[in-house]
Design a protein around this motif. Sequence first.
Motif, PDB file in Angstrom:
ATOM      1  N   TRP A  70      22.315  53.985 110.195  1.00 51.40           N
ATOM      2  CA  TRP A  70      21.167  54.813 110.580  1.00 51.40           C
ATOM      3  C   TRP A  70      20.046  54.716 109.553  1.00 51.40           C
ATOM      4  CZ3 TRP A  70      19.943  56.144 115.119  1.00 51.40           C
ATOM      5  CH2 TRP A  70      20.893  56.449 116.070  1.00 51.40           C
ATOM      6  N   GLN A  71      20.404  54.713 108.281  1.00 49.98           N
ATOM      7  CA  GLN A  71      19.386  54.585 107.242  1.00 49.98           C
ATOM      8  C   GLN A  71      18.665  53.247 107.342  1.00 49.98           C
ATOM      9  OE1 GLN A  71      21.546  55.188 103.609  1.00 49.98           O
ATOM     10  NE2 GLN A  71      21.530  57.415 103.802  1.00 49.98           N
ATOM     11  N   LEU A  72      19.410  52.181 107.564  1.00 48.52           N
ATOM     12  CA  LEU A  72      18.796  50.861 107.694  1.00 48.52           C
ATOM     13  C   LEU A  72      17.925  50.772 108.942  1.00 48.52           C
ATOM     14  CD1 LEU A  72      21.818  48.674 106.602  1.00 48.52           C
ATOM     15  CD2 LEU A  72      19.654  48.944 105.374  1.00 48.52           C
ATOM     16  N   THR A  73      18.325  51.429 110.015  1.00 51.64           N
ATOM     17  CA  THR A  73      17.515  51.445 111.226  1.00 51.64           C
ATOM     18  C   THR A  73      16.180  52.137 110.975  1.00 51.64           C
ATOM     19  OG1 THR A  73      19.502  51.472 112.594  1.00 51.64           O
ATOM     20  CG2 THR A  73      17.452  52.168 113.636  1.00 51.64           C
ATOM     21  N   VAL A  74      16.235  53.290 110.331  1.00 55.61           N
ATOM     22  CA  VAL A  74      15.000  54.026 110.039  1.00 55.61           C
ATOM     23  C   VAL A  74      14.104  53.227 109.094  1.00 55.61           C
ATOM     24  CG1 VAL A  74      14.099  56.082 108.886  1.00 55.61           C
ATOM     25  CG2 VAL A  74      15.985  56.285 110.509  1.00 55.61           C
ATOM     26  N   LEU A  75      14.687  52.648 108.060  1.00 59.56           N
ATOM     27  CA  LEU A  75      13.893  51.859 107.116  1.00 59.56           C
ATOM     28  C   LEU A  75      13.264  50.645 107.785  1.00 59.56           C
ATOM     29  CD1 LEU A  75      16.201  52.081 103.990  1.00 59.56           C
ATOM     30  CD2 LEU A  75      13.905  53.035 104.227  1.00 59.56           C
TER      31      LEU A  75
ATOM     32  N   PRO B  53       6.366  48.008 110.986  1.00 59.14           N
ATOM     33  CA  PRO B  53       5.019  48.403 111.422  1.00 59.14           C
ATOM     34  C   PRO B  53       4.066  48.639 110.249  1.00 59.14           C
ATOM     35  CG  PRO B  53       6.650  49.628 112.649  1.00 59.14           C
ATOM     36  CD  PRO B  53       7.379  48.899 111.576  1.00 59.14           C
ATOM     37  N   SER B  54       4.601  49.160 109.141  1.00 59.03           N
ATOM     38  CA  SER B  54       3.754  49.357 107.959  1.00 59.03           C
ATOM     39  C   SER B  54       3.213  48.025 107.452  1.00 59.03           C
ATOM     40  CB  SER B  54       4.543  50.034 106.844  1.00 59.03           C
ATOM     41  OG  SER B  54       4.962  51.300 107.230  1.00 59.03           O
TER      42      SER B  54
ATOM     43  N   PHE C 208       2.784  45.249 109.203  1.00 62.36           N
ATOM     44  CA  PHE C 208       1.792  44.740 110.153  1.00 62.36           C
ATOM     45  C   PHE C 208       0.485  45.516 110.077  1.00 62.36           C
ATOM     46  CE2 PHE C 208       5.383  42.689 112.338  1.00 62.36           C
ATOM     47  CZ  PHE C 208       4.832  41.427 112.495  1.00 62.36           C
ATOM     48  N   TYR C 209       0.543  46.799 109.857  1.00 60.76           N
ATOM     49  CA  TYR C 209      -0.672  47.606 109.817  1.00 60.76           C
ATOM     50  C   TYR C 209      -1.462  47.390 108.522  1.00 60.76           C
ATOM     51  CZ  TYR C 209      -3.770  51.614 110.085  1.00 60.76           C
ATOM     52  OH  TYR C 209      -4.882  52.406 110.122  1.00 60.76           O
ATOM     53  N   PHE C 210      -0.772  47.379 107.388  1.00 56.07           N
ATOM     54  CA  PHE C 210      -1.471  47.332 106.110  1.00 56.07           C
ATOM     55  C   PHE C 210      -1.687  45.925 105.549  1.00 56.07           C
ATOM     56  CE2 PHE C 210       0.462  51.638 105.893  1.00 56.07           C
ATOM     57  CZ  PHE C 210      -0.723  52.354 105.830  1.00 56.07           C
ATOM     58  N   PHE C 211      -0.751  45.002 105.793  1.00 61.93           N
ATOM     59  CA  PHE C 211      -0.789  43.747 105.062  1.00 61.93           C
ATOM     60  C   PHE C 211      -0.809  42.493 105.923  1.00 61.93           C
ATOM     61  CE2 PHE C 211       1.400  46.721 102.153  1.00 61.93           C
ATOM     62  CZ  PHE C 211       0.445  46.733 101.160  1.00 61.93           C
ATOM     63  N   TYR C 212      -0.941  42.604 107.223  1.00 58.50           N
ATOM     64  CA  TYR C 212      -0.922  41.421 108.086  1.00 58.50           C
ATOM     65  C   TYR C 212      -2.075  40.473 107.766  1.00 58.50           C
ATOM     66  CZ  TYR C 212      -0.768  38.558 112.284  1.00 58.50           C
ATOM     67  OH  TYR C 212      -0.680  37.512 113.146  1.00 58.50           O
TER      68      TYR C 212
ATOM     69  N   LEU D 126       6.791  44.112 100.425  1.00 64.24           N
ATOM     70  CA  LEU D 126       7.159  44.858 101.631  1.00 64.24           C
ATOM     71  C   LEU D 126       7.810  43.951 102.669  1.00 64.24           C
ATOM     72  CD1 LEU D 126       7.194  47.600 102.995  1.00 64.24           C
ATOM     73  CD2 LEU D 126       4.899  47.130 103.858  1.00 64.24           C
ATOM     74  N   LEU D 127       7.358  42.720 102.738  1.00 64.32           N
ATOM     75  CA  LEU D 127       7.957  41.753 103.660  1.00 64.32           C
ATOM     76  C   LEU D 127       9.412  41.456 103.283  1.00 64.32           C
ATOM     77  CD1 LEU D 127       7.199  40.033 106.119  1.00 64.32           C
ATOM     78  CD2 LEU D 127       6.582  38.219 104.536  1.00 64.32           C
TER      79      LEU D 127
END
Length: 79
Positions: free
Chosen positions: A23-28, A34-35, A37-41, A52-53
């Motif tokens: 569950w922790q890995l799923t949430v992470l 998305p973070s 893709f939003y901030f560093f794409y 982050l990648l």
Amino acid sequence: MACDACVSDVFKQKIGRCKTCMWQLTVLSVVCWPSWFYFFYDQPTSVNSIALLFFSGAFTGLLTLHLLVLSWRKLTGRQ
């Protein structure tokens, strides 16, 4: 990562059984991809982007390993 359900800290015995870790890995994974893709794409060569990648890839890879071992244990009957 240790949880109350896992008696042993041996990685080989915990992989595919530790629901808390999965569950922790799923949430992470759901938060990190998305973070990125939003901030560093648009700037994939910056240090923050690469870090982050790599974290996103590690979380997703370990989650995939957990799910593969869980499936294998269910199919072979080893619990």
